[in-house]
Motif scaffolding. Structure first.
Motif, PDB file in Angstrom:
ATOM      1  N   MET A  46       0.815  -1.219   0.000  1.00 11.04           N
ATOM      2  CA  MET A  46       0.000   0.000   0.000  1.00 11.04           C
ATOM      3  C   MET A  46       0.848   1.267   0.000  1.00 11.04           C
ATOM      4  SD  MET A  46      -3.294  -0.795   2.437  1.00 11.04           S
ATOM      5  CE  MET A  46      -2.303  -1.058   3.904  1.00 11.04           C
ATOM      6  N   SER A  47       1.982   1.227   0.680  1.00 10.96           N
ATOM      7  CA  SER A  47       2.797   2.437   0.815  1.00 10.96           C
ATOM      8  C   SER A  47       4.032   2.428  -0.069  1.00 10.96           C
ATOM      9  CB  SER A  47       3.237   2.605   2.275  1.00 10.96           C
ATOM     10  OG  SER A  47       4.218   1.636   2.622  1.00 10.96           O
ATOM     11  N   GLY A  48       4.217   1.373  -0.852  1.00  5.94           N
ATOM     12  CA  GLY A  48       5.436   1.281  -1.653  1.00  5.94           C
ATOM     13  C   GLY A  48       6.680   1.185  -0.774  1.00  5.94           C
ATOM     14  N   GLY A  49       6.520   0.640   0.425  1.00  7.51           N
ATOM     15  CA  GLY A  49       7.629   0.506   1.362  1.00  7.51           C
ATOM     16  C   GLY A  49       7.895   1.739   2.196  1.00  7.51           C
ATOM     17  N   LEU A  50       7.174   2.832   1.944  1.00  6.10           N
ATOM     18  CA  LEU A  50       7.421   4.078   2.680  1.00  6.10           C
ATOM     19  C   LEU A  50       7.119   3.951   4.166  1.00  6.10           C
ATOM     20  CD1 LEU A  50       6.069   6.766   0.185  1.00  6.10           C
ATOM     21  CD2 LEU A  50       8.437   6.485   0.936  1.00  6.10           C
ATOM     22  N   HIS A  51       6.207   3.042   4.535  1.00  7.58           N
ATOM     23  CA  HIS A  51       5.881   2.910   5.959  1.00  7.58           C
ATOM     24  C   HIS A  51       7.119   2.554   6.777  1.00  7.58           C
ATOM     25  CE1 HIS A  51       5.789  -1.541   6.832  1.00  7.58           C
ATOM     26  NE2 HIS A  51       5.866  -1.575   5.519  1.00  7.58           N
ATOM     27  N   ARG A  52       8.073   1.881   6.171  1.00  6.31           N
ATOM     28  CA  ARG A  52       9.302   1.527   6.878  1.00  6.31           C
ATOM     29  C   ARG A  52      10.114   2.777   7.214  1.00  6.31           C
ATOM     30  NH1 ARG A  52      10.612  -4.004   6.277  1.00  6.31           N
ATOM     31  NH2 ARG A  52       9.123  -5.110   4.937  1.00  6.31           N
TER      32      ARG A  52
END
Length: 256
Positions: A46-52
């Motif tokens: 959902m976030s393209g990995g940005l949540h990390r």
């Protein structure tokens, strides 16, 4: 603190739907029972990995290595994502409590903690953010990532955060916010309402929980309104930092 019983006639929102206050928690629980074992995979998609990266920034603000015997509370953190980041930088004598109302999410977190060899630093507790089974003034820091908007009575969760923090303790909340970058808002809306539920259906087998999550973001207070709620709970030196064009914000406050 004793939580006042919910007024059966009082209403709140469940996404775009109006529901009884007492009903919201049950329906939120059902959402996370359904998504628990695919939760982290879906966050990446959902976030393209940005949540990390967002969680990295949240955890960095905790400064868990600053003092011996550091005690931290991570609320709505069942799968351990934020707690693991904090534990990695904390001293050996630190204690981190991961609290979540959903047992399925906690089960995922316990399994992940075992694989990382973090059992000594972490304690998993199933409880409600509105009524924490924890003593007053016991924690140096409190985090909640993408969880506060799912709490039926946010003001009670903030009051409980204030209660369990030590004087000088810090409250930190990572939550979806309002897009401020011109043009991104329309792209973000189209992606949220059309793509995310579809991905949820394909990957997790059910798109409806993700439709609720998208709708709940739109119903959450604006950043300045939420900051005012944090101040009303008693916190001082409140602030918020927008990330990724306002998609999310990190809110903070200190207990005097």
């Amino acid at each position: 603190m004793t939580t006042a019983p919910a007024d059966p006639e009082e209403s709140t929102h469940f996404g775009f739907e109006e529901v009884r206050l007492a009903e919201k928690q049950e329906r939120v629980d059902d959402v996370f029972h359904k998504v628990a074992h695919r939760y982290d995979v879906m966050n990446d998609l959902m976030s393209g990995g940005l949540h990390r990266l967002w969680k990295d920034q949240l955890a960095a603000k905790v400064n868990a290595s600053a003092r011996p015997g550091f005690r931290h509370l991570d609320v709505a953190g069942g799968t351990g994502d934020v707690a693991f980041r904090i534990a990695a930088k904390a001293r050996a004598d630190a204690k981190i409590v991961v609290l979540d109302i959903n047992g399925d999410m906690l089960e995922v977190g316990r399994d992940r903690a075992h694989k990382r060899g973090l059992e000594e630093k972490l304690e998993f507790v199933q409880a409600n953010a509105e009524s924490l089974p924890l003593p007053d003034a016991d924690f140096d820091a409190y985090t909640i990532a993408f969880g506060i908007r799912n709490v039926p009575r946010i003001e009670l969760a903030l009051a409980e955060a204030f209660r369990v923090l030590k004087p000088g303790g810090r409250f930190l909340c990572l939550e979806f916010s309002q897009v401020t970058l011109p043009g991104l808002d329309k792209i973000y809306d189209a992606y949220s309402f059309n793509v995310i539920p579809l991905v949820g259906k394909v990957v997790a087998g059910d798109g409806e929980p993700y439709r609720y999550l998208v709708e709940s973001i739109r119903r959450f207070p604006k950043a300045d309104e939420f900051e005012a709620m944090i101040r009303k709970a008693g916190f001082r030196r409140t602030a918020y930092e927008r990330l990724t064009g306002g998609v999310v914000a990190i809110h903070s406050g200190w207990k005097p």
